[in-house]
Design a protein around this motif. Structure first.
Motif, PDB file in Angstrom:
ATOM      1  N   THR A   1       0.830  -1.205   0.000  1.00  0.00           N
ATOM      2  CA  THR A   1       0.000   0.000   0.000  1.00  0.00           C
ATOM      3  C   THR A   1       0.864   1.254   0.000  1.00  0.00           C
ATOM      4  O   THR A   1       0.597   2.220  -0.720  1.00  0.00           O
ATOM      5  CB  THR A   1      -0.917   0.009   1.241  1.00  0.00           C
ATOM      6  N   SER A   2       1.924   1.237   0.803  1.00  0.00           N
ATOM      7  CA  SER A   2       2.818   2.384   0.868  1.00  0.00           C
ATOM      8  C   SER A   2       3.530   2.604  -0.463  1.00  0.00           C
ATOM      9  O   SER A   2       3.664   3.744  -0.929  1.00  0.00           O
ATOM     10  CB  SER A   2       3.848   2.166   1.978  1.00  0.00           C
ATOM     11  N   ALA A   3       3.979   1.521  -1.106  1.00  0.00           N
ATOM     12  CA  ALA A   3       4.670   1.639  -2.387  1.00  0.00           C
ATOM     13  C   ALA A   3       3.748   2.212  -3.455  1.00  0.00           C
ATOM     14  O   ALA A   3       4.142   3.058  -4.261  1.00  0.00           O
ATOM     15  CB  ALA A   3       5.210   0.280  -2.810  1.00  0.00           C
ATOM     16  N   ASN A   4       2.496   1.750  -3.462  1.00  0.00           N
ATOM     17  CA  ASN A   4       1.524   2.277  -4.425  1.00  0.00           C
ATOM     18  C   ASN A   4       1.277   3.773  -4.213  1.00  0.00           C
ATOM     19  O   ASN A   4       1.157   4.534  -5.162  1.00  0.00           O
ATOM     20  CB  ASN A   4       0.209   1.509  -4.329  1.00  0.00           C
ATOM     21  N   GLN A   5       1.198   4.162  -2.944  1.00  0.00           N
ATOM     22  CA  GLN A   5       0.965   5.558  -2.630  1.00  0.00           C
ATOM     23  C   GLN A   5       2.142   6.422  -3.076  1.00  0.00           C
ATOM     24  O   GLN A   5       1.967   7.538  -3.574  1.00  0.00           O
ATOM     25  CB  GLN A   5       0.711   5.718  -1.128  1.00  0.00           C
TER      26      GLN A   5
END
Length: 216
Positions: A207-211
């Motif tokens: 999720t953090s990487a996508n953000q």
């Protein structure tokens, strides 16, 4: 990455989640910092109960200036996990403004569903100032093979926040390990609880990487 674990409802497992996410990150070779942003001080109490050498530092920062004070400290760590306060809007807002990602722990119950709306509203307000702030629900203390547990993802959908696909089941090992000042990864390293936590941390990283890609 700065992660706030927040819900305006008490008793949803914020401290348990924050402590054990930090422990899995430490086990994975990361350098986490656990910030106790709750005046109740549950993370600090867990740390003071501990007899073993610390896995990671725990500091108390239950103040509405958290978003201004934390960045200088955070630069010395790979990850910061904020154990947020319930029912204190100024502290919750400050934690959100300090964060890259907000995790909203919810138990599969109508009460948690109804109470989560206030948290979602606060996140929407914070996103006006931090457009790239991400937020997602984490289903916690799920009762295995229960109809409510199976259907709760759908019940959360109208609130407009994603739900992490990795869920945590209700297990006695969380309470037993906390009473000793231990993480579940230390108390029961080969348990199903640790497998669930490890899967959760993988989802959080995704999720953090996508953000970060959307913000670039």
């Amino acid at each position: 990455m700065i992660i706030a674990v927040l819900n305006q409802k008490g008793g949803v497992g914020k401290t348990t989640l924050a402590v054990n996410i930090a422990a899995i990150l430490a086990r994975n070779g990361r350098r986490p910092l656990l910030v106790d942003g709750d005046p109740q001080g549950s993370s600090l109490a867990w740390s003071s109960t501990r007899e073993r050498a610390p896995l990671f530092p725990v500091v108390g920062m239950a103040k509405p200036t958290l978003h201004r004070d934390l960045p200088q400290i955070a630069q010395h760590y790979d990850d910061v996990i904020i154990d947020g306060a319930p029912r204190v809007n100024d502290l919750s807002r400050s934690a959100m403004l300090a964060s890259d990602l907000v995790l909203i722990p919810v138990q599969p119950s109508p009460y948690d569903l109804w109470a989560s709306l206030e948290t979602v509203q606060l996140i929407r307000e914070a996103q006006q100032f931090r457009p790239h702030l991400a937020a997602t629900f984490v289903i916690n203390r799920k009762i295995k093979n229960s109809a409510l547990g199976r259907d709760f993802d759908g019940a959360l959908a109208p609130l407009g926040m994603p739900v992490l696909p990795a869920h945590l089941q209700q297990r006695i090992v969380y309470a037993e390990s906390a009473a000793q000042g231990l993480s579940v990864a230390e108390a029961a390293p080969r348990s199903e609880a640790v497998q669930e936590l490890a899967a959760l941390v993988v989802c959080i990283a995704g999720t953090s990487a996508n953000q970060e890609r959307r913000a670039a």
